[in-house]
Write an enzyme that holds these catalytic residues in place. Structure first.
Site, PDB file in Angstrom:
ATOM      1  N   GLY A  13      42.916 -20.665  -3.995  1.00  0.00           N
ATOM      2  CA  GLY A  13      42.784 -20.054  -5.316  1.00  0.00           C
ATOM      3  C   GLY A  13      41.358 -19.814  -5.770  1.00  0.00           C
ATOM      4  O   GLY A  13      41.135 -19.388  -6.895  1.00  0.00           O
ATOM      5  N   ASP A  64      37.861 -17.883  -6.052  1.00  0.00           N
ATOM      6  CA  ASP A  64      37.359 -16.517  -5.866  1.00  0.00           C
ATOM      7  C   ASP A  64      36.133 -16.529  -4.966  1.00  0.00           C
ATOM      8  O   ASP A  64      36.032 -15.781  -4.030  1.00  0.00           O
ATOM      9  CB  ASP A  64      36.991 -15.898  -7.219  1.00  0.00           C
ATOM     10  CG  ASP A  64      38.210 -15.771  -8.130  1.00  0.00           C
ATOM     11  OD1 ASP A  64      39.328 -15.667  -7.583  1.00  0.00           O
ATOM     12  OD2 ASP A  64      38.055 -15.795  -9.353  1.00  0.00           O
ATOM     13  N   ASP A  90      25.692 -12.639  -0.031  1.00  0.00           N
ATOM     14  CA  ASP A  90      25.256 -14.030   0.169  1.00  0.00           C
ATOM     15  C   ASP A  90      23.813 -14.231  -0.294  1.00  0.00           C
ATOM     16  O   ASP A  90      23.251 -15.311  -0.145  1.00  0.00           O
ATOM     17  CB  ASP A  90      25.450 -14.480   1.629  1.00  0.00           C
ATOM     18  CG  ASP A  90      24.660 -13.668   2.631  1.00  0.00           C
ATOM     19  OD1 ASP A  90      24.513 -12.451   2.433  1.00  0.00           O
ATOM     20  OD2 ASP A  90      24.168 -14.252   3.616  1.00  0.00           O
ATOM     21  N   HIS A  94      17.374  -5.211   8.888  1.00  0.00           N
ATOM     22  CA  HIS A  94      18.614  -5.984   8.744  1.00  0.00           C
ATOM     23  C   HIS A  94      19.726  -4.945   8.726  1.00  0.00           C
ATOM     24  O   HIS A  94      19.504  -3.810   9.165  1.00  0.00           O
ATOM     25  CB  HIS A  94      18.504  -6.834   7.468  1.00  0.00           C
ATOM     26  CG  HIS A  94      19.627  -7.794   7.244  1.00  0.00           C
ATOM     27  ND1 HIS A  94      20.257  -8.446   8.260  1.00  0.00           N
ATOM     28  CD2 HIS A  94      20.229  -8.214   6.087  1.00  0.00           C
ATOM     29  CE1 HIS A  94      21.205  -9.217   7.744  1.00  0.00           C
ATOM     30  NE2 HIS A  94      21.207  -9.092   6.441  1.00  0.00           N
ATOM     31  N   ASP A 129      15.828 -17.365   9.542  1.00  0.00           N
ATOM     32  CA  ASP A 129      17.267 -17.095   9.705  1.00  0.00           C
ATOM     33  C   ASP A 129      17.820 -17.656  11.015  1.00  0.00           C
ATOM     34  O   ASP A 129      17.425 -17.244  12.092  1.00  0.00           O
ATOM     35  CB  ASP A 129      17.413 -15.558   9.635  1.00  0.00           C
ATOM     36  CG  ASP A 129      18.794 -15.026   9.962  1.00  0.00           C
ATOM     37  OD1 ASP A 129      19.733 -15.820  10.107  1.00  0.00           O
ATOM     38  OD2 ASP A 129      18.904 -13.785  10.049  1.00  0.00           O
ATOM     39  N   SER A 132      25.540  -7.382  15.118  1.00  0.00           N
ATOM     40  CA  SER A 132      25.032  -8.346  14.155  1.00  0.00           C
ATOM     41  C   SER A 132      23.755  -7.830  13.507  1.00  0.00           C
ATOM     42  O   SER A 132      22.976  -7.103  14.121  1.00  0.00           O
ATOM     43  CB  SER A 132      24.764  -9.665  14.869  1.00  0.00           C
ATOM     44  OG  SER A 132      24.117 -10.552  13.986  1.00  0.00           O
ATOM     45  N   HIS A 138      21.543  -9.968  12.549  1.00  0.00           N
ATOM     46  CA  HIS A 138      20.666 -11.138  12.625  1.00  0.00           C
ATOM     47  C   HIS A 138      20.048 -11.299  14.016  1.00  0.00           C
ATOM     48  O   HIS A 138      20.685 -11.008  15.024  1.00  0.00           O
ATOM     49  CB  HIS A 138      21.451 -12.406  12.277  1.00  0.00           C
ATOM     50  CG  HIS A 138      22.087 -12.351  10.925  1.00  0.00           C
ATOM     51  ND1 HIS A 138      21.466 -12.829   9.789  1.00  0.00           N
ATOM     52  CD2 HIS A 138      23.278 -11.855  10.517  1.00  0.00           C
ATOM     53  CE1 HIS A 138      22.263 -12.634   8.746  1.00  0.00           C
ATOM     54  NE2 HIS A 138      23.365 -12.047   9.170  1.00  0.00           N
ATOM     55  N   HIS A 160      19.560 -20.609   6.643  1.00  0.00           N
ATOM     56  CA  HIS A 160      20.608 -19.615   6.855  1.00  0.00           C
ATOM     57  C   HIS A 160      21.445 -19.924   8.103  1.00  0.00           C
ATOM     58  O   HIS A 160      21.355 -19.235   9.120  1.00  0.00           O
ATOM     59  CB  HIS A 160      19.985 -18.213   6.959  1.00  0.00           C
ATOM     60  CG  HIS A 160      20.924 -17.091   6.571  1.00  0.00           C
ATOM     61  ND1 HIS A 160      21.968 -16.702   7.368  1.00  0.00           N
ATOM     62  CD2 HIS A 160      20.951 -16.284   5.477  1.00  0.00           C
ATOM     63  CE1 HIS A 160      22.601 -15.685   6.767  1.00  0.00           C
ATOM     64  NE2 HIS A 160      22.007 -15.416   5.622  1.00  0.00           N
ATOM     65  N   ASP A 179      36.636 -19.732 -10.231  1.00  0.00           N
ATOM     66  CA  ASP A 179      38.050 -19.376 -10.202  1.00  0.00           C
ATOM     67  C   ASP A 179      38.337 -18.643 -11.497  1.00  0.00           C
ATOM     68  O   ASP A 179      38.486 -19.257 -12.548  1.00  0.00           O
ATOM     69  CB  ASP A 179      38.894 -20.663 -10.094  1.00  0.00           C
ATOM     70  CG  ASP A 179      40.386 -20.385 -10.073  1.00  0.00           C
ATOM     71  OD1 ASP A 179      40.775 -19.202 -10.065  1.00  0.00           O
ATOM     72  OD2 ASP A 179      41.158 -21.356 -10.051  1.00  0.00           O
TER      73      ASP A 179
HETATM   74 ZN   LIG Z   1      22.452 -13.583   4.578  1.00  0.00          ZN
HETATM   75 ZN   LIG Z   2      22.061 -10.194   4.867  1.00  0.00          ZN
END
Ligand SMILES: [Zn+2]
Ligand SMILES: [Zn+2]
Length: 547
Positions: free
Chosen positions: A47, A49, A76, A140, A194, A365, A367, A389, A442
């Site tokens: 439940g 979010d 993110d 990126h 990263d 990817s 990354h 990360h 939530d």
């Molecule tokens: Zn990221």
């Molecule tokens: Zn990113």
């Protein structure tokens, strides 16, 4: 340059997990925040979010926060910005596209009013309190991404956000290697970088490899092509638009977040899609199937996304057709594999041809892999290294890579969220430990859902609920009527009905034993009976009234 004072590096998100990236730098009682991301809930977080970082440390010091820097427009990294600004009204610095995506997010959350947003350009620097922040371009999977050189009196830190060393990026703008080399000459006290792909040997392929894969899909698809990706994967949206133009298809967007993001990215010139290619969804749905490509969200199989709904047959605007080709153009976020696998099976069952990254290079990817991570370290030559990360195992592997390249082991520091790291006198050490956990969102509730509630939800989901309503005579303590029983997710109503005589008996035993006022005793008695009978432990709730 002589160094003085102490710089605290405060990891609040993204260290020990994938998502909700947030780091703070504190010098002389002034704080700079880098990124304010969210994390998508795992399967067992029922439940929820999304999850935001626990930034209570910063909330308590809100008046000391001199600025918030956002490195790029992925969820993110920007997803929690409206929550953070609500508590910490500090100026925000971001490049043009990132700022545009932040504005979209603030507007969608009715939070545009108070935000002080500043546009910065890659290659420029800004003085924010005691921090001199140099923004430099890196590749990126979204344009206009930057990483940061942060000069403080205590030392010089390079904060690498998500990056890859792509020599042929979609937007033709490679990483600013010269800046990294210049940093190296200046002397880097600490590198943060990263760790997403630290377990992956070799080089991450260029975004360019997707072109031929899309060509093949667009050529072979007999009907509609439906491409699912993240709404913020702007580079991928460009590639789909290019493929559409090349193969004589029109492109339409489904889902408001994708529509809003594309609108701002086109306005700012980061997406080049000719007007005649991009058409409204309802128009696309009227066209011949082999003339259209639809872009939508849901590459992680999220049930509420368009692909999730298509797989379940519950999408409102359009449904799957037999000749549809669905392309999932993203990599599973760790923990989502099962959901994605289920979604793929459902889509296939409903007649779609599904193409995902295990079958064709429809995703690469964003990354750096090991060789790129090593190249970065060899260019920057940091004195100390702090992997960010990634899950703990990825952070550890990244730390090992640094040691293999000759960074002394004692200068590599692997920590998780909440563990403050201090840089002073050219040395690094562990500082205070502060909370660094999850804050669950939530609906309108932020942080009210704690682990106890999450455990309750888990228990309800696994074992169901058994509700008993009883009324007793307040004078003699006798049951006034048969206990009323409601069950959900435990046994069938008929089976529950059969249990009533014995449940009644157990309740009477407690009531007659003097436990009249104790709903808990009654619940325990019923629980042990249900366990004897079914070997299961549903949640048992008793309501007792006296008449
Ligand atoms: Zn990221
Ligand atoms: Zn990113």
């Amino acid at each position: 340059m002589s160094k003085h004072g102490k710089l605290k590096i405060i990891p609040l998100g993204g260290l020990g997990e994938v998502g909700k990236n947030m780091t703070a730098y504190e010098f002389n009682n002034q704080i700079l925040i880098v990124d304010t991301g969210i994390m998508f809930p795992k399967n067992d977080m029922l439940g929820i979010d999304y999850i935001i970082p626990d930034y209570d440390y910063l909330r308590k010091r809100a008046n000391k926060v001199v600025g918030i820097v956002i490195t790029h427009g992925h969820e993110d990294h920007i997803g929690a910005i409206h929550h953070v600004l609500n508590d910490i009204p500090a100026p925000v610095y971001a490049t043009a596209l990132t700022r545009g995506l932040i504005e979209v997010k603030l507007a969608r959350n009715n939070a545009s009013g108070k935000a002080m947003l500043h546009t910065v350009e890659a290659g420029k620097s800004v003085e924010i309190g005691p921090f001199k922040v140099e923004f430099f371009h890196i590749c990126h999977s979204i344009p206009d991404s930057v990483s940061l050189g942060i000069t403080t009196p205590a030392g010089f830190v390079v904060h690498m956000s998500d990056f890859k060393f792509d020599h042929t990026p979609v937007d033709g703008w490679p990483t600013d290697y010269a800046k990294l080399a210049e940093f190296s000459r200046r002397g880097v006290d600490l590198l943060l970088s990263d760790s997403t792909n630290s377990e992956r040997p070799g080089w991450t392929p260029s975004e360019m490899v997707i072109g031929p894969a899309f060509d093949k899909v667009f050529t072979e698809a007999p009907g509609r092509v439906i491409v699912a990706t993240f709404a913020s994967l702007i580079s991928r949206i460009q590639q789909v638009a290019d493929a559409a133009a090349k193969h004589g298809r029109k492109m339409a967007l489904a889902g408001s977040s994708m529509i809003d993001n594309v609108k701002i990215a086109r306005k700012l010139g980061y997406l080049e899609i000719p007007d005649e290619i991009l058409i409204p969804l309802d128009q696309a749905l009227q066209m011949q199937d082999h003339k259209v490509v639809l872009m939508c969200t849901g590459s992680q199989g999220e049930p509420s996304s368009i692909v999730g709904r298509l797989s379940a047959g519950t999408n409102r605007q359009f449904d799957l057709k037999l000749m549809d080709t669905v392309v999932l153009s993203s990599h599973p976020i760790p923990g989502n594999e099962e959901t994605i696998s289920k979604t793929i099976n459902r889509l296939m069952r409903r007649g779609a041809n599904v193409i995902y990254d295990a079958l064709a290079p429809v995703h690469v990817s964003g990354h750096a892999s090991q060789e790129e991570q090593k190249l970065l370290m060899n260019i920057v030559k940091p004195k100390h290294f702090l992997p960010i990360h990634g899950e703990l195992r990825q952070l550890k592997r990244h730390g090992q890579l640094a040691v293999e390249l000759g960074i002394p082991e004692e200068n590599v520091i692997v920590v998780e969220n909440g563990q403050i790291v201090e840089l002073s006198g050219g040395k690094i050490k562990l500082g205070e430990r502060i909370p660094g956990g999850y804050v669950f969102v939530d609906g309108q509730s932020i942080g009210d859902i704690d682990y106890d509630i999450m455990r309750e939800r888990g228990k309800l989901a696994r074992n169901g609920i058994f509700l008993i309503d009883i009324s007793v005579d307040k004078l003699n303590g006798r049951l006034l009527h048969d206990p009323e029983i409601i069950t959900r997710g435990f046994v069938s109503p008929e089976d529950a009905e059969e249990m009533i005589p014995e449940v009644r008996q157990r309740i009477m035993d407690v009531v007659n034993g003097g436990g009249l006022d104790n709903e808990k005793d009654i619940a325990n008695a019923v629980k042990s009976y249900l366990y004897e009978e079914t070997k299961r432990r549903p949640m048992v709730l008793v309501t007792l009234s006296k008449g």
